[in-house]
Design an enzyme around this catalytic site. Structure first.
Site, mmCIF file in Angstrom:
data_model
loop_
_atom_site.group_PDB
_atom_site.id
_atom_site.type_symbol
_atom_site.label_atom_id
_atom_site.label_comp_id
_atom_site.label_asym_id
_atom_site.label_seq_id
_atom_site.Cartn_x
_atom_site.Cartn_y
_atom_site.Cartn_z
ATOM 1 N N ARG A 42 61.267 49.303 16.810
ATOM 2 C CA ARG A 42 61.586 47.890 17.011
ATOM 3 C C ARG A 42 60.303 47.064 17.108
ATOM 4 O O ARG A 42 59.223 47.572 17.381
ATOM 5 C CB ARG A 42 62.400 47.667 18.285
ATOM 6 C CG ARG A 42 61.739 48.133 19.578
ATOM 7 C CD ARG A 42 61.121 47.040 20.372
ATOM 8 N NE ARG A 42 60.305 47.555 21.459
ATOM 9 C CZ ARG A 42 59.018 47.790 21.367
ATOM 10 N NH1 ARG A 42 58.376 47.559 20.264
ATOM 11 N NH2 ARG A 42 58.330 48.270 22.398
ATOM 12 N N ASP A 51 61.579 43.360 30.879
ATOM 13 C CA ASP A 51 62.857 44.094 30.930
ATOM 14 C C ASP A 51 62.989 44.870 32.238
ATOM 15 O O ASP A 51 64.043 44.884 32.868
ATOM 16 C CB ASP A 51 63.074 44.990 29.698
ATOM 17 C CG ASP A 51 61.980 46.008 29.446
ATOM 18 O OD1 ASP A 51 60.906 45.944 30.088
ATOM 19 O OD2 ASP A 51 62.198 46.906 28.592
ATOM 20 N N GLY A 143 53.019 50.479 19.613
ATOM 21 C CA GLY A 143 53.837 49.439 20.235
ATOM 22 C C GLY A 143 55.118 49.146 19.467
ATOM 23 O O GLY A 143 55.776 48.139 19.707
ATOM 24 N N SER A 145 57.560 51.461 19.302
ATOM 25 C CA SER A 145 58.605 52.230 19.944
ATOM 26 C C SER A 145 58.969 53.532 19.237
ATOM 27 O O SER A 145 60.137 53.910 19.178
ATOM 28 C CB SER A 145 59.837 51.319 20.064
ATOM 29 O OG SER A 145 60.680 51.775 21.023
ATOM 30 N N SER A 146 57.976 54.235 18.730
ATOM 31 C CA SER A 146 58.269 55.510 18.065
ATOM 32 C C SER A 146 58.790 56.529 19.080
ATOM 33 O O SER A 146 59.694 57.310 18.766
ATOM 34 C CB SER A 146 57.021 56.052 17.372
ATOM 35 O OG SER A 146 55.984 56.238 18.307
ATOM 36 N N ASP A 190 63.735 49.192 24.460
ATOM 37 C CA ASP A 190 63.528 49.936 23.213
ATOM 38 C C ASP A 190 64.772 50.742 22.830
ATOM 39 O O ASP A 190 65.202 50.750 21.678
ATOM 40 C CB ASP A 190 62.327 50.885 23.362
ATOM 41 C CG ASP A 190 61.101 50.165 23.897
ATOM 42 O OD1 ASP A 190 61.088 48.927 23.830
ATOM 43 O OD2 ASP A 190 60.182 50.843 24.385
HETATM 44 C C1 GLA Z 1 57.480 49.374 26.421
HETATM 45 C C2 GLA Z 1 58.679 49.743 27.290
HETATM 46 C C3 GLA Z 1 59.695 48.603 27.307
HETATM 47 C C4 GLA Z 1 59.038 47.272 27.630
HETATM 48 C C5 GLA Z 1 57.787 47.043 26.793
HETATM 49 C C6 GLA Z 1 57.020 45.819 27.206
HETATM 50 O O1 GLA Z 1 57.867 49.295 25.094
HETATM 51 O O2 GLA Z 1 59.292 50.912 26.831
HETATM 52 O O3 GLA Z 1 60.737 48.914 28.190
HETATM 53 O O4 GLA Z 1 58.755 47.193 28.995
HETATM 54 O O5 GLA Z 1 56.912 48.150 26.842
HETATM 55 O O6 GLA Z 1 57.767 44.677 26.992
#
Ligand code: GLA
Length: 458
Positions: A42, A51, A143, A145-146, A190
């Site tokens: 994402r 979050d 960053g 989300s892998s 994520d």
């Molecule tokens: C990571 C975490 C998320 C969120 C972001 C920052 O991706 O997994 O839950 O806190 O950082 O926004």
């Protein structure tokens, strides 16, 4: 409506990635996969590091994903392989008590988190054995989300292999919870977008209860991702959890100052709810109650009337026990301000005024400034990249994801995308051979992609 992840009949031979994965699987295990699961990465458009404070965020899924081919075996183990030889094979027991080594998080532990989440949800004493080959196209530690996509993929595969059924919302909640076995106290964005995403739309993700609402992005602008090529593995450092802890302590201090029962409150949103205040009022409250100088442990203990042991056991996480000073004012300021920007972003998207693109760009820029200066989750390379993106024609640009490295997301007027890509390439990637070598997977246009799914051979 609580819907389940789709099961899509797929012509494997018509998709090169699936066909290659099928071949690798057959070579390795001598049989075809029973099914496939995929979960997307994402990009968060706005709403960073809020979050876990209970506030809504606004991400969209990207096309890059983790894909796994799976068959069921009766060996009582999970056989795990990866198409990328950098990630070595593992054989993991399907035992009742799956152990996850926080000290040394390797790729297989993320998979195990997903397995463990499903096992616990259903109390399964003996999980079905699985043989899996995993194929990832999300750049790791960037960053995007892998790691959460891998957890989601494993959760979905385990559910399917054990003939269980769960809604997307339940899966997202289980995977968010189980990923915390790695040791980072993530907030759930994520995993939620990985399951709840839909092609063509970004989503406002709200928590408690978890739900996702479509956000139509403006016509006339495109989103471009650019990786600053500094790797950030949030499980391998304590930056992330330090922020979580600072927000938790700020919650207690604000609640205490306003006479609330602070011992019960854990998230900044709860203070707002208890006080029935607006976000603007919360920003004022932060200025009144918290000082900008970092708080020492002694001061926090004195104000809350707790012992140092209670602070360590009740408020700090395992990897933040060493922290001596906490910036509460700056972190709380960021959180309440960023929460307000998310709502403004959504309302601009809904009402589509003529100057939508400019307004959204401004909000993204404010978000980056706040992340950089108040939350201190950027790094010099990311700041430089954001700067280059703005000079190259972006209307808004900001770090995305946890930060301290990884990617920026920029909003670029459609007609400027080509010249933007060219200019960013020349200014950021080409001058540095390491970056130039990574450019292809580091700088790309992205559109809202679909959510996690089970794929069955047609
Ligand atoms: C990571 C975490 C998320 C969120 C972001 C920052 O991706 O997994 O839950 O806190 O950082 O926004």
């Amino acid at each position: 409506m609580a819907s389940n992840p789709p099961k899509i009949q797929t012509m494997i031979s018509a998709n090169e990635r699936l066909q290659n994965l099928r071949n690798t699987f057959e070579t390795k295990y001598g049989e075809p996969p029973r099914f496939y699961v995929c979960a997307p990465g994402r990009v968060n458009l706005i709403g960073e590091h809020i979050d876990y404070c209970g506030y809504s965020v606004l991400p969209m899924a990207i096309e890059q994903s983790i894909l796994a081919a799976v068959s069921i075996n009766d060996s009582g183990t999970i056989e795990l392989a990866n198409t990328n030889p950098q990630y070595k094979d593992f054989t993991l027991p399907c035992s009742k008590d799956i152990a996850i080594d926080k000290e040394n998080p390797k790729w297989n532990y993320y998979f195990l988190c997903g397995v463990k989440g499903i096992q616990e949800k259903f109390g399964i004493a003996q999980l079905a054995g699985m043989s899996c080959v995993v194929d990832g196209t999300i750049p790791p530690s960037s960053g995007l989300s892998s790691s959460s996509a891998l957890v989601c993929c494993a959760g979905l595969a385990t559910m399917e292999a054990n003939h269980k059924s769960l809604s997307k919302v339940e899966l997202a909640e289980i995977c968010a919870r189980s990923e915390r076995y790695i040791g980072t106290e993530g907030g759930g964005m994520d995993q939620s977008i990985s399951f709840l995403a839909e092609k063509g739309t970004a989503k406002l993700i709200e928590f408690q209860p978890l739900r996702a609402t479509d956000v139509k992005l403006p016509d006339g602008a495109m989103f471009v991702i650019s990786n600053c090529c500094v790797e950030m593995n949030k499980a391998a450092s304590s930056h992330y959890n330090i922020r979580v802890v600072e927000c938790r302590i700020a919650t207690k201090m604000l609640a205490r100052a306003r006479g609330l029962d602070w011992s019960k409150l854990l998230k900044l949103v709860q203070v707002q709810v208890e006080l029935k205040a607006s976000l603007q009022e919360m920003l004022t409250l932060v200025d009144e109650v918290l000082h900008p100088e970092p708080y020492s442990r002694e001061e926090i203990c004195r104000v809350l009337g707790i012992t140092s042991e209670q602070l360590c056991a009740g408020l700090l996480s395992a990897n933040t026990q060493h922290v001596t000073h906490f910036k509460l004012h700056q972190r709380a300021k960021h959180v309440y301000g960023e929460a307000a920007r998310v709502l403004q972003f959504k309302s601009v998207c809904d009402s589509t005024p003529a100057e939508s693109v400019q307004l959204l760009g401004d909000l993204m820029n404010q978000s980056h400034t706040s992340c950089r200066d108040l939350y201190e989750c950027s790094c010099p390379e990311l700041d430089q990249l954001v700067d280059i993106c703005l000079k190259s024609g972006a209307v808004g640009s900001r770090l995305t994801g946890a930060g301290w490295g990884g990617c920026a997301v920029s909003m670029v007027p459609s007609e400027k995308v080509e010249s933007f890509l060219q200019a960013v390439s020349e200014a950021y990637y080409q001058p540095d051979p390491r970056r130039a070598a990574m450019e292809k997977q580091s700088l790309f246009v992205t559109k809202p992609g679909g959510g996690a799914a089970v794929l069955l051979e047609h």
